[in-house]
Each structure stands twice: as C-alpha cells, then as structure tokens.
Write a protein that holds these residues in place. Sequence first.
Motif, PDB file in Angstrom:
ATOM      1  N   TYR A  81       0.792  -1.058  -0.097  1.00 64.27           N
ATOM      2  CA  TYR A  81      -0.007  -0.013   0.190  1.00 64.27           C
ATOM      3  C   TYR A  81       0.847   1.239   0.017  1.00 64.27           C
ATOM      4  CZ  TYR A  81       1.211   0.005   4.985  1.00 64.27           C
ATOM      5  OH  TYR A  81       1.988  -0.065   6.014  1.00 64.27           O
ATOM      6  N   ASN A  82       0.366   2.395  -0.401  1.00 67.06           N
ATOM      7  CA  ASN A  82       1.148   3.645  -0.189  1.00 67.06           C
ATOM      8  C   ASN A  82       0.550   4.505   0.364  1.00 67.06           C
ATOM      9  OD1 ASN A  82      -1.016   4.242  -1.906  1.00 67.06           O
ATOM     10  ND2 ASN A  82       0.120   4.623  -3.854  1.00 67.06           N
ATOM     11  N   VAL A  83      -0.649   4.435   1.346  1.00 69.01           N
ATOM     12  CA  VAL A  83      -1.033   5.644   2.063  1.00 69.01           C
ATOM     13  C   VAL A  83       0.050   6.278   2.857  1.00 69.01           C
ATOM     14  CG1 VAL A  83      -2.613   6.506   3.756  1.00 69.01           C
ATOM     15  CG2 VAL A  83      -3.296   4.676   1.646  1.00 69.01           C
ATOM     16  N   VAL A  84       0.717   5.347   3.731  1.00 71.96           N
ATOM     17  CA  VAL A  84       1.713   5.691   4.696  1.00 71.96           C
ATOM     18  C   VAL A  84       3.029   5.369   4.147  1.00 71.96           C
ATOM     19  CG1 VAL A  84       2.866   5.461   7.036  1.00 71.96           C
ATOM     20  CG2 VAL A  84       0.393   5.684   6.742  1.00 71.96           C
ATOM     21  N   LYS A  85       3.744   6.402   3.899  1.00 74.93           N
ATOM     22  CA  LYS A  85       5.286   5.993   2.974  1.00 74.93           C
ATOM     23  C   LYS A  85       6.258   5.630   4.184  1.00 74.93           C
ATOM     24  CE  LYS A  85       5.764   9.873   1.144  1.00 74.93           C
ATOM     25  NZ  LYS A  85       6.475  11.214   0.108  1.00 74.93           N
ATOM     26  N   GLY A  86       6.085   6.276   5.309  1.00 73.99           N
ATOM     27  CA  GLY A  86       7.176   5.865   6.363  1.00 73.99           C
ATOM     28  C   GLY A  86       7.184   6.673   7.390  1.00 73.99           C
ATOM     29  N   PHE A  87       8.108   6.580   8.409  1.00 68.75           N
ATOM     30  CA  PHE A  87       7.962   7.423   9.408  1.00 68.75           C
ATOM     31  C   PHE A  87       9.293   7.951   9.909  1.00 68.75           C
ATOM     32  CE2 PHE A  87       7.735   3.149  11.430  1.00 68.75           C
ATOM     33  CZ  PHE A  87       8.822   3.095  12.136  1.00 68.75           C
ATOM     34  N   TYR A  88       9.562   8.952  10.685  1.00 66.05           N
ATOM     35  CA  TYR A  88      10.482   9.520  11.205  1.00 66.05           C
ATOM     36  C   TYR A  88      10.673   9.162  12.550  1.00 66.05           C
ATOM     37  CZ  TYR A  88      11.729  12.366   7.311  1.00 66.05           C
ATOM     38  OH  TYR A  88      11.944  12.835   5.925  1.00 66.05           O
TER      39      TYR A  88
END
Length: 383
Positions: free
Chosen positions: A42-49
């Motif tokens: 999926y591509n809604v959340v790309k990542g997190f810091y």
Amino acid sequence: MMKQLRMIGLFVTTAGIFLSSCRKEDKIIPPVITPVDSPAVYNVVKGFYLLNEGNMGSNKASLDYYDYTKGEYHKNIYATANPTAVKELGDVGNDIQVYGNKVYAVINVSNKVEVMDATTAKRIKQIDILNCRYITFANGKAYISSYAGPVEIDQDAPIGFVAEVDTATLEITRKVTVGYQPEEMAVVDGKLYVANSGGYRFPDYDRTVSVVDLATFTEIKKIDVAPNLHRLKADSYGDIYVSSRGDYYDEPSALFVIDTKTDQVKKRFDIATSDLCISGDTAYLYGSSFSYDTNDWAITYDRIDVKNETVLQGSYITDGTEKIIKMPYGIAVNPVTKEIFVTDAKDFVSPGTLYCFDKNGKKKWSVTTGDIPAHIAFVTAAE
C-alpha cells in the motif's frame, strides 16, 4: 534522558551542558540501513521519522527513518542530508511532527525547532525558541510550547508561553503566556489546550491545563486537574486526555478526561501514563512510574476505549515481548495498518530498540535505533 531527570519530568544538567563540540573536520557517518520487513504493497503511509532524544549534554539527538516502500530502517540520516550543519541535529530531541510537506523537530536544549523537507530531511529553516518542548498544528499554524527560561530547577522559574508560527513563512507571529513549564498541546474547536507541568518548581508543581482562544490568542481560562501534567491528546468525540506524573510520593500518576464543551474534568483513570497515542477509538498507553518510597519503577501497558471511556482488558503486547523491554519511552500506531510501535530507551546512555507489533500485538520486527528513541511521526503519500 537519564532516569533521575525523567522522575520529575525535568531537563536539568551540569554546567557543561552547552559545551558540545562543533563538527569541524569530523567525517560524516552515513546512515546504517537495515532491512526489517517486506516492501509494503500500500502507499498511504510512506514511512515515518523517529527522533532520538540523545542524552542531555551529549549533543546526540539524531533522526532515523523507516521506509515502508522498501521495508528498510535508516538509522542516523540527518548528517548525510545536511552535511554543513554545525553540531548536527543538536541537544535533546523532544518532539517531532509532520505537517504538510515539512517535518518539524523540536530540539529542547538547543533552543530551536528544526524544519526540514518531509521527503529529503534537508533543513529548510531553524526557528529559535528558548527551551522549546512540544509542537502541534491547526489551520496552517504551528504552536510550540516553551519553558521560557534556562534549563534548571528554580522556584522562581518564569511562566511559560506558546509561540504561534506561520507554516508558510516559518516566522513567529504571536505568543501567549500560559502556565509554568508547558508541555503537550492539542487544538479542539478553535481552542488550544496546554498541559502545564511546573516541573522546574518542584515540589510546587503546576496542576492546570491552559485554554487559549486561537482567534484572539489569549488564555481564557485554566482547568485545575492534577500536579505535574505532561501528555495531552484529543480524541474524535470532543474530549482530551491529559496525564499527570503525580508527585512521586503520595499522589501517583493518573490519566484524566476533559470535556472540551464544558472545559471540565469528567473522568479519572488511575492508570500510570508516561505516554499515549489515540488511534481510532483506542488509546494506547504505557506507564513507567517511579516512586521515591519504593525507589523502583512500575511498568504497565494499557488500552482505553475512548468512545465508551472504559479500560480494555489485557495488554496490547500479546506475545510476551514486554518482558524484554527495559524502559518503554515512545509509542505510535500506524493509522492505516494499526501496527503498534514501542521504543525501548534501555539504560538511557546506549542505542535503543524500536519494536514493531502487528495490530494483534504480535512482534513483527525490531531494530537498533539511536540513543533514547522517543518520538515518531508518520509520512503519508500526500506529503
């Protein structure tokens, strides 16, 4: 943060706190990239810091990034993205949030908010705010709490303030005086709620939540809650949840619910709360409460149904992993997958660990972080 400092929620240090060295000719250490999971479909959340606080006085605040699209964890990315930055990220990373296409890192003892591009982590601007603590957003504005004085225990410590910053110009536009040593904040229906700790005035803690009218940017009232307030989160039902650290002797840590329609405390949960996040109808929290009477820590993991305002049975960690977490220090929940992230600060002087659990509380993976991993901000595809 060292245990002694965490006990009273203070950020006190030795005279050498500001003597961190510049980078000069030091070599830039590239990020450590660790594959931990399969690339996400999926591509809604790309990542997190993930912002690592770093022990006070060590100038070791650092920034990590998890890339969902590759399943890779990138440890210590700031120096590579900003090779000319003096002192790198700075001293004590206290909060991080993503808003629009920018990521904002609040660096407490360095007296600044570092504003970076959310995609590249390259610095856009530094906003100078004395002893800044937490940040929240509403309607194109950032709101940053400040202790308004030096880092030291002082019965005469100044009263704190909140600075408003225009997120387009990144300039401070207004300031409002609140309570002593203000901490986390949330905006609900045109009002900014600010948890005041009074930690520098130990043992005479503040015990109020300031209510600020955003239209006039004036404090319109204070809500009496409990001593040494810290965390403050809003749910989707018009309530805010605010934690009290207690006084470490007679009054234990607890969690309170405030109805923002009446600005009255309507419920108390006798649950130790060091940090919490609200995802959907569930609040996830952990408590790492210290008692001077027992000289020991008590660690708990709890959930609350915020719709019905009831405690849910059982821990959100269901596979026994909590037995190897030495000191939980941060929590976040992916808004899409409901994966639960818990950080472990361990001994506060060495690299920590980030644990990823699926929505059922089973461990998916873990990875080594920087020192004192604490704050997580998700990046969505629109950013």
